[in-house]
Design a protein around this motif. Sequence first.
Motif, mmCIF file in Angstrom:
data_model
loop_
_atom_site.group_PDB
_atom_site.id
_atom_site.type_symbol
_atom_site.label_atom_id
_atom_site.label_comp_id
_atom_site.label_asym_id
_atom_site.label_seq_id
_atom_site.Cartn_x
_atom_site.Cartn_y
_atom_site.Cartn_z
ATOM 1 N N GLU A 93 0.942 11.072 11.646
ATOM 2 C CA GLU A 93 -0.393 10.489 11.462
ATOM 3 C C GLU A 93 -0.408 9.558 10.249
ATOM 4 N N VAL A 94 0.230 9.990 9.166
ATOM 5 C CA VAL A 94 0.293 9.156 7.962
ATOM 6 C C VAL A 94 1.046 7.859 8.260
ATOM 7 N N SER A 130 1.077 2.028 9.181
ATOM 8 C CA SER A 130 1.374 0.851 10.002
ATOM 9 C C SER A 130 0.143 -0.015 10.211
ATOM 10 N N ARG A 131 -1.043 0.573 10.030
ATOM 11 C CA ARG A 131 -2.289 -0.187 10.137
ATOM 12 C C ARG A 131 -2.688 -0.823 8.810
ATOM 13 N N GLY A 132 -1.882 -0.572 7.773
ATOM 14 C CA GLY A 132 -2.131 -1.198 6.478
ATOM 15 C C GLY A 132 -3.116 -0.456 5.594
ATOM 16 N N GLU A 167 -7.952 5.229 1.705
ATOM 17 C CA GLU A 167 -8.423 5.125 3.095
ATOM 18 C C GLU A 167 -7.765 6.187 3.982
ATOM 19 N N MET A 168 -6.475 6.432 3.761
ATOM 20 C CA MET A 168 -5.791 7.464 4.542
ATOM 21 C C MET A 168 -6.373 8.848 4.257
ATOM 22 N N VAL A 176 13.959 5.999 2.623
ATOM 23 C CA VAL A 176 13.372 4.728 2.180
ATOM 24 C C VAL A 176 12.605 4.965 0.882
ATOM 25 N N ASP A 177 12.158 3.862 0.263
ATOM 26 C CA ASP A 177 11.386 4.031 -0.978
ATOM 27 C C ASP A 177 10.162 3.125 -1.040
ATOM 28 N N THR A 178 9.791 2.537 0.082
ATOM 29 C CA THR A 178 8.580 1.712 0.119
ATOM 30 C C THR A 178 7.779 2.021 1.378
ATOM 31 N N ARG A 179 6.508 1.653 1.342
ATOM 32 C CA ARG A 179 5.637 1.852 2.493
ATOM 33 C C ARG A 179 6.130 1.029 3.684
#
Length: 210
Positions: free
Chosen positions: A152-153, A158-160, A165-166, A190-193
């Motif tokens: 879900e996160v 992916s929707r920015g 907001e999350m 990974v280390d970034t969104r």
Amino acid sequence: MIRIVLVDDHPVVRAGLRALIESQDDLSVVGEAEGMDAALAAVHAHRPDVVLMDLSLGAGQPGGAAVTAAVRALPQSPEVLVLTTYDTESDILRALEAGARGYLLKDAPPDELFAGVRATARGETVLAPSVAATLVRRTTPGATTITEREVEVLELLSRGLGNKEMARELFVSEATVKSHLSHIYTKLGVDTRAGAVAAAIEQRIIRSSM
């Protein structure tokens, strides 16, 4: 005779499926629907053995997993066989948890579809090979497993959406969102969104939003 209701928001797709299915002597399409309300009405009116369910039902409509859950909640509910273009882990898990008996992809050969409908009507589980492989990979000891909440996160990422907001969408604190993100980064390496979203799409955990 196996009685079938088609649920797909594209009339041309429904027409093609109807023609294909009714080429078989033991299969009959008794109803069609393009969304939740029509699907429930068709099931109530026609009492099918199998509902053939797409997962993407257009803007403003609940997804196929939600419709599947509603159909399966009905008294004497029919079996549901998902027929979709999506083979991501999140879609598969939601559909099966909603009560779908099987999950096939729209590029399946006709004979595989016919066999899947017949098996579903008998109460057997039917899975496309890639779907079965995804489920096996998820349950393999030592495999990296993304939890439902982490999926879900990732979808919200992916929707920015930002952390605040999350947190609002998931009814949790921002600290909890940060904790989920930390676990996701570790699991996906990974280390970034942006890296997390890219890795999740590449590994077919979530759909691409493009």
